[in-house]
Design an enzyme around this catalytic site. Structure first.
Site, PDB file in Angstrom:
ATOM      1  N   ARG A 174     -23.452  -1.600 -20.535  1.00 54.90           N
ATOM      2  CA  ARG A 174     -24.891  -1.516 -20.785  1.00 54.90           C
ATOM      3  C   ARG A 174     -25.198  -1.374 -22.272  1.00 54.90           C
ATOM      4  NH1 ARG A 174     -26.327   2.909 -19.351  1.00 54.90           N
ATOM      5  NH2 ARG A 174     -24.464   3.678 -18.293  1.00 54.90           N
ATOM      6  N   LYS A 319     -29.124  -0.235 -13.135  1.00 50.35           N
ATOM      7  CA  LYS A 319     -29.537   0.996 -13.782  1.00 50.35           C
ATOM      8  C   LYS A 319     -30.993   0.941 -14.258  1.00 50.35           C
ATOM      9  CE  LYS A 319     -26.332   4.184 -13.579  1.00 50.35           C
ATOM     10  NZ  LYS A 319     -25.099   3.805 -12.960  1.00 50.35           N
ATOM     11  N   HIS A 338     -28.133  11.063 -10.604  1.00 49.50           N
ATOM     12  CA  HIS A 338     -26.985  10.206 -10.904  1.00 49.50           C
ATOM     13  C   HIS A 338     -25.768  10.875 -10.271  1.00 49.50           C
ATOM     14  CE1 HIS A 338     -24.227   8.093 -14.056  1.00 49.50           C
ATOM     15  NE2 HIS A 338     -24.382   7.349 -12.988  1.00 49.50           N
ATOM     16  N   SER A 356     -20.447   8.418 -16.567  1.00 47.80           N
ATOM     17  CA  SER A 356     -19.643   7.247 -16.250  1.00 47.80           C
ATOM     18  C   SER A 356     -18.144   7.537 -16.399  1.00 47.80           C
ATOM     19  CB  SER A 356     -20.057   6.112 -17.189  1.00 47.80           C
ATOM     20  OG  SER A 356     -19.442   4.935 -16.785  1.00 47.80           O
ATOM     21  N   LYS A 360     -17.268   9.852  -9.771  1.00 49.00           N
ATOM     22  CA  LYS A 360     -18.254   9.850  -8.673  1.00 49.00           C
ATOM     23  C   LYS A 360     -17.832   8.892  -7.561  1.00 49.00           C
ATOM     24  CE  LYS A 360     -21.744   8.724 -11.280  1.00 49.00           C
ATOM     25  NZ  LYS A 360     -21.022   8.714 -12.543  1.00 49.00           N
ATOM     26  N   THR A 361     -17.509   7.661  -7.946  1.00 51.55           N
ATOM     27  CA  THR A 361     -17.158   6.658  -6.933  1.00 51.55           C
ATOM     28  C   THR A 361     -15.802   6.986  -6.309  1.00 51.55           C
ATOM     29  OG1 THR A 361     -18.430   4.975  -8.086  1.00 51.55           O
ATOM     30  CG2 THR A 361     -16.786   4.187  -6.526  1.00 51.55           C
ATOM     31  N   ASP A 375     -23.419   6.481  -6.354  1.00 47.05           N
ATOM     32  CA  ASP A 375     -23.952   6.556  -7.729  1.00 47.05           C
ATOM     33  C   ASP A 375     -25.402   7.040  -7.872  1.00 47.05           C
ATOM     34  OD1 ASP A 375     -23.099   5.921 -10.526  1.00 47.05           O
ATOM     35  OD2 ASP A 375     -24.805   4.564 -10.470  1.00 47.05           O
ATOM     36  N   ARG A 440     -15.113  -4.048 -13.157  1.00 52.83           N
ATOM     37  CA  ARG A 440     -15.883  -3.448 -12.069  1.00 52.83           C
ATOM     38  C   ARG A 440     -15.879  -4.302 -10.815  1.00 52.83           C
ATOM     39  NH1 ARG A 440     -18.833   1.628 -12.635  1.00 52.83           N
ATOM     40  NH2 ARG A 440     -18.782   2.058 -14.863  1.00 52.83           N
TER      41      ARG A 440
HETATM   42  N1  LIG Z   1      -8.205  13.187 -11.468  1.00 52.27           N
HETATM   43  C1  LIG Z   1      -9.031  12.157 -11.366  1.00 52.27           C
HETATM   44  N2  LIG Z   1     -10.212  12.279 -10.714  1.00 52.27           N
HETATM   45  C2  LIG Z   1     -11.072  11.256 -10.620  1.00 52.27           C
HETATM   46  N3  LIG Z   1     -10.835  10.031 -11.132  1.00 52.27           N
HETATM   47  C3  LIG Z   1      -9.674   9.823 -11.776  1.00 52.27           C
HETATM   48  C4  LIG Z   1      -8.728  10.871 -11.927  1.00 52.27           C
HETATM   49  N4  LIG Z   1      -7.673  10.391 -12.607  1.00 52.27           N
HETATM   50  C5  LIG Z   1      -7.932   9.115 -12.880  1.00 52.27           C
HETATM   51  N5  LIG Z   1      -9.136   8.737 -12.388  1.00 52.27           N
HETATM   52  C6  LIG Z   1      -9.746   7.406 -12.561  1.00 52.27           C
HETATM   53  O1  LIG Z   1     -10.977   7.585 -13.256  1.00 52.27           O
HETATM   54  C7  LIG Z   1     -11.917   6.628 -12.850  1.00 52.27           C
HETATM   55  C8  LIG Z   1     -13.173   7.283 -12.300  1.00 52.27           C
HETATM   56  O2  LIG Z   1     -14.159   6.288 -12.220  1.00 52.27           O
HETATM   57  P1  LIG Z   1     -15.361   6.211 -11.200  1.00 52.27           P
HETATM   58  O3  LIG Z   1     -15.578   4.784 -10.842  1.00 52.27           O
HETATM   59  O4  LIG Z   1     -15.168   7.136 -10.067  1.00 52.27           O
HETATM   60  O5  LIG Z   1     -16.503   6.687 -12.174  1.00 52.27           O
HETATM   61  P2  LIG Z   1     -18.007   7.025 -11.866  1.00 52.27           P
HETATM   62  O6  LIG Z   1     -18.203   8.480 -12.089  1.00 52.27           O
HETATM   63  O7  LIG Z   1     -18.332   6.492 -10.534  1.00 52.27           O
HETATM   64  O8  LIG Z   1     -18.752   6.254 -13.051  1.00 52.27           O
HETATM   65  P3  LIG Z   1     -19.974   5.200 -13.099  1.00 52.27           P
HETATM   66  O9  LIG Z   1     -21.231   5.999 -13.075  1.00 52.27           O
HETATM   67  O10 LIG Z   1     -19.781   4.495 -14.364  1.00 52.27           O
HETATM   68  O11 LIG Z   1     -19.843   4.301 -11.915  1.00 52.27           O
HETATM   69  C9  LIG Z   1     -11.252   5.760 -11.804  1.00 52.27           C
HETATM   70  O12 LIG Z   1     -10.743   4.631 -12.433  1.00 52.27           O
HETATM   71  C10 LIG Z   1     -10.136   6.684 -11.285  1.00 52.27           C
HETATM   72  O13 LIG Z   1      -9.043   5.962 -10.774  1.00 52.27           O
HETATM   73  O1  LIG Z   2     -24.354   1.388 -15.220  1.00 50.56           O
HETATM   74  C1  LIG Z   2     -23.209   0.981 -15.402  1.00 50.56           C
HETATM   75  O2  LIG Z   2     -22.903   0.001 -16.059  1.00 50.56           O
HETATM   76  C2  LIG Z   2     -22.099   1.696 -14.753  1.00 50.56           C
HETATM   77  C3  LIG Z   2     -22.482   3.008 -14.314  1.00 50.56           C
HETATM   78  O3  LIG Z   2     -22.567   3.270 -13.134  1.00 50.56           O
HETATM   79  C4  LIG Z   2     -22.799   3.998 -15.348  1.00 50.56           C
HETATM   80  O4  LIG Z   2     -22.607   3.711 -16.534  1.00 50.56           O
HETATM   81  O5  LIG Z   2     -23.228   5.088 -14.967  1.00 50.56           O
HETATM   82 CA   LIG Z   3     -19.358   4.554  -9.922  1.00 51.10          CA
HETATM   83 MN   LIG Z   4     -23.242   5.301 -12.717  1.00 51.81          MN
END
Ligand SMILES: Nc1ncnc2c1ncn2[C@@H]1O[C@H](COP(=O)(O)OP(=O)(O)OP(=O)(O)O)[C@@H](O)[C@H]1O
Ligand SMILES: O=C([O-])CC(=O)C(=O)O
Ligand SMILES: [Ca+2]
Ligand SMILES: [Mn+2]
Length: 660
Positions: A174, A319, A338, A356, A360-361, A375, A440
């Site tokens: 972004r 977003k 979020h 990010s 979360k995911t 998310d 992604r």
């Molecule tokens: N201990 C841990 N706990 C959680 N995630 C981990 C850990 N170690 C490594 N990771 C890695 O960190 C990343 C977490 O990314 P995730 O997609 O869950 O982010 P998000 O919070 O959903 O962010 P976004 O808002 O950008 O989608 C994944 O690639 C996951 O494999």
């Molecule tokens: O919005 C994006 O590109 C990915 C995301 O979930 C974040 O940054 O929170």
């Molecule tokens: Ca996510």
């Molecule tokens: Mn997000």
């Protein structure tokens, strides 16, 4: 088709089918007169019967006519459900010249069809651009979008697992510094402006300049994609969105990420509550007032429109709509968050906040629990609801063993952004960062087997704040008081590592209010007050979970084992952590459990794993100082009506006067 009598491997279906006693018809097959050899040019071996004249007719059989209408009723003529073009055309109309494009439905490759009479603009106003037809591809299916992408968009490929691999172009993330919000009378007094606010102001006139630029660009194309979909699984607070875009990639992305209407819902779709004009391939004009680059993402709450110029990164749409929800929902007393969200078998709901990449995911996708969403959520008087209809998972280093549900969700229908794959086998190499580290996958939430449908749940029992602490000083888990929860929610801390290319870099602390400063529209204290109120009334417990470094900062220590984080989260869900004994840490005053089942005890106290204890203490103090400096921005605000609450919140932050 059985009655067509098409030759099939030496057998022909004979008609009519005979009725068998149980009432089901049975198809009888009989051997055709066998001819030993087929001579060249011998086409009469099995003559095509009926209406089939040529190979095109045969191909026509391949595509079964859709039984359900895929387009909404026209308001002028409700009896013709497929006639939606006038309304989509209105969306694409120029505002100043008061004419829309001449639009026809369908793929230009399908051959020339004359447009419906009703949409041809009067000759009087015609310009050369208005003489041109634009085909509207309305709510195409994933299969149709695959074909469009592969036909017309470079970098579109089918991976070995059936996902659509795409490139998002020059931008692979972004562009928060190019996101602008129109300062207009209906919303300006509610919005957060000024220093640290994500809302960079723009005026109404400039918005229209950019809107016209986007609409002109879209109308100059042979075809545009239109998606009509919903946001928010709470039926009372559902929002109708229309996304107009130039790429099949964008259309499939939003198909996956928003809630997909049923054919009936689509027929009665009516006027959208919000419309996105995504002309991402086309830049903004840098000489336009307010523009600072060739990218601009412009939000106009009064017009209920968003314009995207100069970035094809699809996350801007997702977003951007989240920002809209962050404005609309609090107005209705609903908190937008979020966060990820899941529910246990007993109906216990957990929220996962975090910036990010904090998990979360990854952590809301849990084989033992029902996924509500990964998310974006709403917390209303009735409970929680997912805003979206899909998930957007980070794929860097994705492994089948560690994240099987996400791995298996990457199949036909899923959009895979910016990944690298082996040229011949089309097997994705998830470790490859050649295009970006931010690779992604966007898939419909139904691709996760244990999804909770509809994606709603009761009030949360646990609220988990995730931080990926690359300094490696925060404990992997601690229990928070309400004031501490508010302190950490307003701070929104994580620490990412700037770059991995030039060797080891210092971690940089990021503070992003409400764990999503880029998307909030009101002052953080507004969301914080709502969260405090809801947590208090519904008795939720909050936890701070560090998914980042352990045994030293980035470069020395290692990322917390996902296995350990999962066991910690299990202990939160099953209630055992609530019963544990706790010790308070210095400076941050965090309550750390002395034991967590299946997690080595030394991991629970980060100082145990640092070889250099002095360095640990220094690093801890440094991080505390960064928290304090950041929090100065909010210390003068009140949270809700409680004048004392901010004082309490401040006292719940790290205290540097303490000796360690
Ligand atoms: N201990 C841990 N706990 C959680 N995630 C981990 C850990 N170690 C490594 N990771 C890695 O960190 C990343 C977490 O990314 P995730 O997609 O869950 O982010 P998000 O919070 O959903 O962010 P976004 O808002 O950008 O989608 C994944 O690639 C996951 O494999
Ligand atoms: O919005 C994006 O590109 C990915 C995301 O979930 C974040 O940054 O929170
Ligand atoms: Ca996510
Ligand atoms: Mn997000």
């Amino acid at each position: 088709m059985a009655s067509n009598g098409i030759a099939n491997g030496g057998f022909a279906f004979s008609t009519p089918a005979v009725l068998v006693p149980n009432g089901l018809s049975k198809i009888k097959t009989k051997k055709t007169v066998s001819r030993e050899v087929c001579k060249d040019g011998d086409t009469a071996a099995a003559p095509l019967k009926g209406v089939l004249q040529n190979v095109d007719d045969l191909h026509a059989l391949q595509k079964k006519k859709a039984s359900a209408p895929s387009t909404p009723k026209s308001p002028m003529n409700p009896s013709t459900p497929r006639n939606m073009t006038p309304r989509a055309a209105a969306s694409l109309a120029s505002l100043t010249r008061e004419i829309g494009p001449q639009v026809i439905k369908g793929d230009p490759a399908a051959g020339k069809r004359s447009p419906p009479r009703s949409v041809v603009a009067p000759r009087l106003h015609m310009t050369d651009s208005a003489l041109k037809f634009t085909h509207i591809l309305y709510n195409l299916s994933p299969a149709e979008l695959y074909e469009q992408a592969i036909k017309s968009e470079k970098g579109s490929y089918i991976t070995s697992m059936g996902a659509l691999a795409t490139l998002s172009g020059a931008k692979t993330g972004r562009s928060p510094n190019d996101k602008r919000v129109v300062k207009e009378e209906t919303s300006k007094d509610d919005l957060w402006w000024g220093k640290n606010s994500p809302n960079i102001e723009m005026d109404e006139k400039t918005f229209l300049v950019n809107r016209e630029r986007a609409v002109d660009y879209l109308n100059s194309l042979e075809k545009v994609f239109v998606n009509d979909q919903f946001l928010n699984w709470d039926p009372e607070n559902r929002i109708k969105v229309r996304i107009i875009s130039a790429r099949a990639y964008h259309s499939l992305f939003m198909h996956n990420m928003c809630i997909r209407p049923t054919p009936e819902e689509l027929e009665d779709f009516g006027t959208p509550d919000f419309t996105i004009y995504n002309a991402g391939q086309f830049p903004c004009n840098r000489y336009t007032h307010y523009m600072t680059s060739s990218t601009s993402i412009d939000l106009n709450l009064k017009r209920k429109e968003m314009v995207i110029l100069g970035t094809q990164y699809a996350g801007e749409m997702k977003k951007g709509l989240f920002s809209v929800m962050h404005y609309l929902m609090p107005k209705r007393g609903i908190l937008s968050l979020h966060s990820g969200c899941n529910m246990g078998k007993a109906g216990d709901v957990a929220l996962f906040f975090g910036l990010s990449g904090t998990g979360k995911t990854t952590l809301s996708t849990d084989e033992n629990r029902y996924l509500i969403g990964d998310d974006e959520h709403c917390w209303s008087e009735t409970g929680v609801s997912n805003i979206e209809g899909g998930c957007y998972a980070k794929c860097i280093d994705l492994s089948r063993d560690k994240e099987p549900e996400i791995w298996n969700a990457i199949k036909f229908g899923t959009v895979l952004e910016n990944v690298v794959f082996e040229e011949h086998s089309r097997e994705v190499d998830y470790a490859d960062k050649s295009v970006t580290e931010n690779t992604r996958a966007a898939y419909p939430i139904q691709f996760i087997p244990n999804v909770k449908l509809p994606c709603v749940g009761p009030h949360p029992k646990n609220v988990i704040l995730l931080a990926c602490d690359a300094f490696g000083v925060l404990p992997p888990v601690s229990k928070l008081s309400l004031a501490q929860t508010m302190y950490h929610f307003i701070s929104g801390y994580t620490a990412l590592v700037a770059g991995t290319v030039d060797g080891v870099k210092e971690p940089t602390a990021t503070f992003s209010a409400c764990f999503g400063a880029a998307f909030i529209m009101l002052h953080p204290s507004k969301y914080a007050a709502m969260l405090a109120d809801k947590m208090k009334r519904h008795g939720a417990t909050a936890w701070l979970v560090n998914t980042g470094w352990s045994g030293g900062s980035y470069g020395v220590g290692k990322r917390m084992k996902l296995e350990y984080t999962r066991r910690i989260i299990d202990a939160i869900h099953d209630g055992s952590l609530l019963e544990a004994e706790y010790e308070l840490t210095p400076i941050f005053n965090l309550a750390v459990p002395t034991k967590v089942k299946s997690v080595p005890t030394e991991v629970l106290h980060p100082e145990n794993l640092w070889a250099n204890k002095n360095l640990y203490n220094e690093t801890l103090k440094k991080l505390a100082g960064l928290f304090q400096k950041n929090f100065k921005l909010y210390a003068d605000y009140t949270v809700g009506n409680d004048l004392k609450l901010m004082e309490e919140i401040l006292a719940a932050g790290p205290q540097l006067t303490q000796d360690i």
